[in-house]
Write a protein that holds these residues in place. Structure first.
Motif, PDB file in Angstrom:
ATOM      1  N   TRP A 199      -0.761  23.272  11.740  1.00  0.00           N
ATOM      2  CA  TRP A 199      -1.600  23.792  13.528  1.00  0.00           C
ATOM      3  C   TRP A 199      -1.593  25.170  13.622  1.00  0.00           C
ATOM      4  CZ3 TRP A 199       0.102  22.221  19.223  1.00  0.00           C
ATOM      5  CH2 TRP A 199      -0.363  22.892  20.123  1.00  0.00           C
ATOM      6  N   LYS A 208      -0.996  27.614  16.157  1.00  0.00           N
ATOM      7  CA  LYS A 208      -0.179  28.047  17.332  1.00  0.00           C
ATOM      8  C   LYS A 208      -0.929  29.405  17.121  1.00  0.00           C
ATOM      9  CE  LYS A 208       2.859  25.557  20.363  1.00  0.00           C
ATOM     10  NZ  LYS A 208       3.478  24.813  20.406  1.00  0.00           N
ATOM     11  N   VAL A 242     -11.364  25.910  19.202  1.00  0.00           N
ATOM     12  CA  VAL A 242     -11.249  25.258  20.036  1.00  0.00           C
ATOM     13  C   VAL A 242     -12.171  24.672  20.571  1.00  0.00           C
ATOM     14  CG1 VAL A 242     -10.211  25.178  22.624  1.00  0.00           C
ATOM     15  CG2 VAL A 242      -9.257  26.885  21.026  1.00  0.00           C
ATOM     16  N   HIS A 284      -5.313  20.048  17.156  1.00  0.00           N
ATOM     17  CA  HIS A 284      -5.555  21.009  17.695  1.00  0.00           C
ATOM     18  C   HIS A 284      -6.654  21.866  17.161  1.00  0.00           C
ATOM     19  CE1 HIS A 284      -2.094  20.018  19.774  1.00  0.00           C
ATOM     20  NE2 HIS A 284      -2.756  20.585  21.016  1.00  0.00           N
ATOM     21  N   ASP A 285      -6.043  21.930  15.559  1.00  0.00           N
ATOM     22  CA  ASP A 285      -6.602  22.944  14.046  1.00  0.00           C
ATOM     23  C   ASP A 285      -7.247  21.844  12.895  1.00  0.00           C
ATOM     24  OD1 ASP A 285      -7.471  25.052  12.996  1.00  0.00           O
ATOM     25  OD2 ASP A 285      -5.562  25.862  13.077  1.00  0.00           O
ATOM     26  N   ASN A 318     -11.962  21.574  17.460  1.00  0.00           N
ATOM     27  CA  ASN A 318     -11.446  20.606  17.646  1.00  0.00           C
ATOM     28  C   ASN A 318     -11.377  19.897  18.802  1.00  0.00           C
ATOM     29  OD1 ASN A 318      -9.850  21.561  15.608  1.00  0.00           O
ATOM     30  ND2 ASN A 318      -9.763  23.454  16.177  1.00  0.00           N
ATOM     31  N   LYS A 319     -11.597  19.733  19.700  1.00  0.00           N
ATOM     32  CA  LYS A 319     -11.807  19.001  20.853  1.00  0.00           C
ATOM     33  C   LYS A 319     -13.154  17.887  20.654  1.00  0.00           C
ATOM     34  CE  LYS A 319      -9.004  20.691  24.904  1.00  0.00           C
ATOM     35  NZ  LYS A 319      -9.711  22.435  25.018  1.00  0.00           N
ATOM     36  N   SER A 355     -12.014  15.358  17.779  1.00  0.00           N
ATOM     37  CA  SER A 355     -11.290  15.551  18.449  1.00  0.00           C
ATOM     38  C   SER A 355     -11.371  13.896  18.860  1.00  0.00           C
ATOM     39  CB  SER A 355      -9.853  15.654  18.774  1.00  0.00           C
ATOM     40  OG  SER A 355      -9.247  16.535  17.980  1.00  0.00           O
TER      41      SER A 355
END
Ligand code: UDP
Ligand code: MG
Length: 335
Positions: free
Chosen positions: A142, A144, A158, A173-174, A161-162, A165
């Motif tokens: 990730w 970060k 972002v 997250h990544d 990824n949301k 997921s």
């Protein structure tokens, strides 16, 4: 022709299998495309980090059709250290194809993928490996503190990824971070197409994998330039649709095509019935009614979709039966 790297077999489907049966502990798979300036430093950093581990390893560079002299740089490394191997593509086939070739050739019990441009840090390798040894099947990096452009790269990422997921139930997250570690079984049980290498954790979720995510270091690009831009966002969206479909319906395509088809057909049928009643009993004309056209469309689309679902069912059966691919993955058999 320079053919310094012995590939033990290239079968007629053109996949590379490294048939020498001896297993090793770790394979590092690195796709590389026009990254000449990074190669020397990458080698130094890898060497430093891998020697410390004290395990058997191999590093597989997949030269994805570089035209800037990357290949010669890689050859120099191979001459110095034969644990560094090279697969050279005839032309640029893309990062996913490169990773896939690396997977096929690799012999490691653990396999770690990494970018060649020094954006990922080889010092994270031991950390990833430790996490894998805790019993995870996939350890995903990730970034970060990601050092890429905000608007064209980080922001779309972002959102992507949301969505992915949420859709797949594998919360990361990544997804886009190439630095990931896999157990061998995971890699051997999936095939990669399109831009899919970044979604391996999601694609592999069908076989029941334990996934961990750990923060990794990310550097800004020092040499060369990124091979991707904003246009990748569109491809990512299409891939998300594919993955969702494959995960949820690839074993029963009629359930999705048929459902939508039935809905469309039924609504079309009801509207037609209504129009017929209006025509016969209330003497209303049909010629200038948009609803009439809509109803015919919906019936047609309904039939089309159901037929497509049936074709997909046949295709799916052919896929599994012709290649003797099971529709399940076994962990253990006690007999
Ligand atoms: N790469 C590749 N083939 C391609 C594009 C990229 O092998 O067609 C490699 C590239 O050399 C790098 C990695 O994939 O090692 C990631 O590419 P890049 O750094 O351009 O992507 P970004 O980090 O910007 O997402
Ligand atoms: Mg990069």
């Amino acid at each position: 022709m320079t053919n310094r790297i012995k590939t033990n077999s290239i079968d007629n489907t053109n996949t590379i299998n490294n048939n020498s049966k001896e297993k090793i502990d770790l394979s590092i798979v690195i796709p590389i495309y026009n990254e000449r300036e990074s190669v020397d430093r990458l080698y130094k950093e890898l060497d430093k980090s891998l020697l410390k581990l004290g395990i058997d390893y191999e590093v597989i560079f997949i030269d994805d059709g570089s035209v800037d002299g990357t290949y010669n740089k890689l050859l120099e490394i191979h001459k110095k250290n034969s644990s560094y191997k090279i697969i050279r593509f005839r032309r640029n086939f893309g990062q996913t194809a490169a990773i896939s070739a690396g997977f096929n050739y690799s012999k490691g019990d653990a396999i770690i993928t990494l970018d060649a441009d020094l954006q990922n840090d080889p010092q994270d390798i031991p950390v990833m490996l430790n996490k894998l040894n805790e019993g995870y099947d996939i350890v995903s990096g990730w970034r970060k503190n990601r050092k890429d452009k905000a608007i064209t790269r980080r922001f779309p990422s972002v959102i992507a990824n949301k969505i992915i997921s949420k859709l797949t139930g594998v919360y990361l997250h990544d997804y886009g971070c190439t630095l990931k570690a896999y157990k061998r079984e995971v890699v051997k049980n999936i095939e990669l197409y399109g831009e899919m290498h970044r979604y391996i954790p999601a694609v592999a979720s069908w076989m029941g994998v334990k996934v961990a995510e750990i923060p990794v270091t990310h550097h800004s690009r020092k040499f060369g330039k990124s091979k991707y831009g904003i246009s990748r966002t569109i491809r990512v969206i299409l891939d998300i649709i594919t993955i969702k479909f494959l995960l949820s319906y690839s074993q029963r395509p009629i359930q999705i095509f048929g459902l939508v088809g039935l809905f469309s057909g039924t609504v079309g049928f009801i509207i037609t019935a209504y129009l017929i009643i209006m025509r016969i009993f209330f003497n209303q004309g049909l010629a200038d009614r948009p609803l009439f056209i809509l109803s015919i469309f919906m019936i047609f689309i309904g039939i089309q979709l159901i037929t497509m679902g049936l074709l997909a069912e046949i295709t799916m059966r052919i896929y599994h039966e012709a290649q003797e691919k099971p529709t399940y993955v076994i962990k253990d058999i006690i007999s």
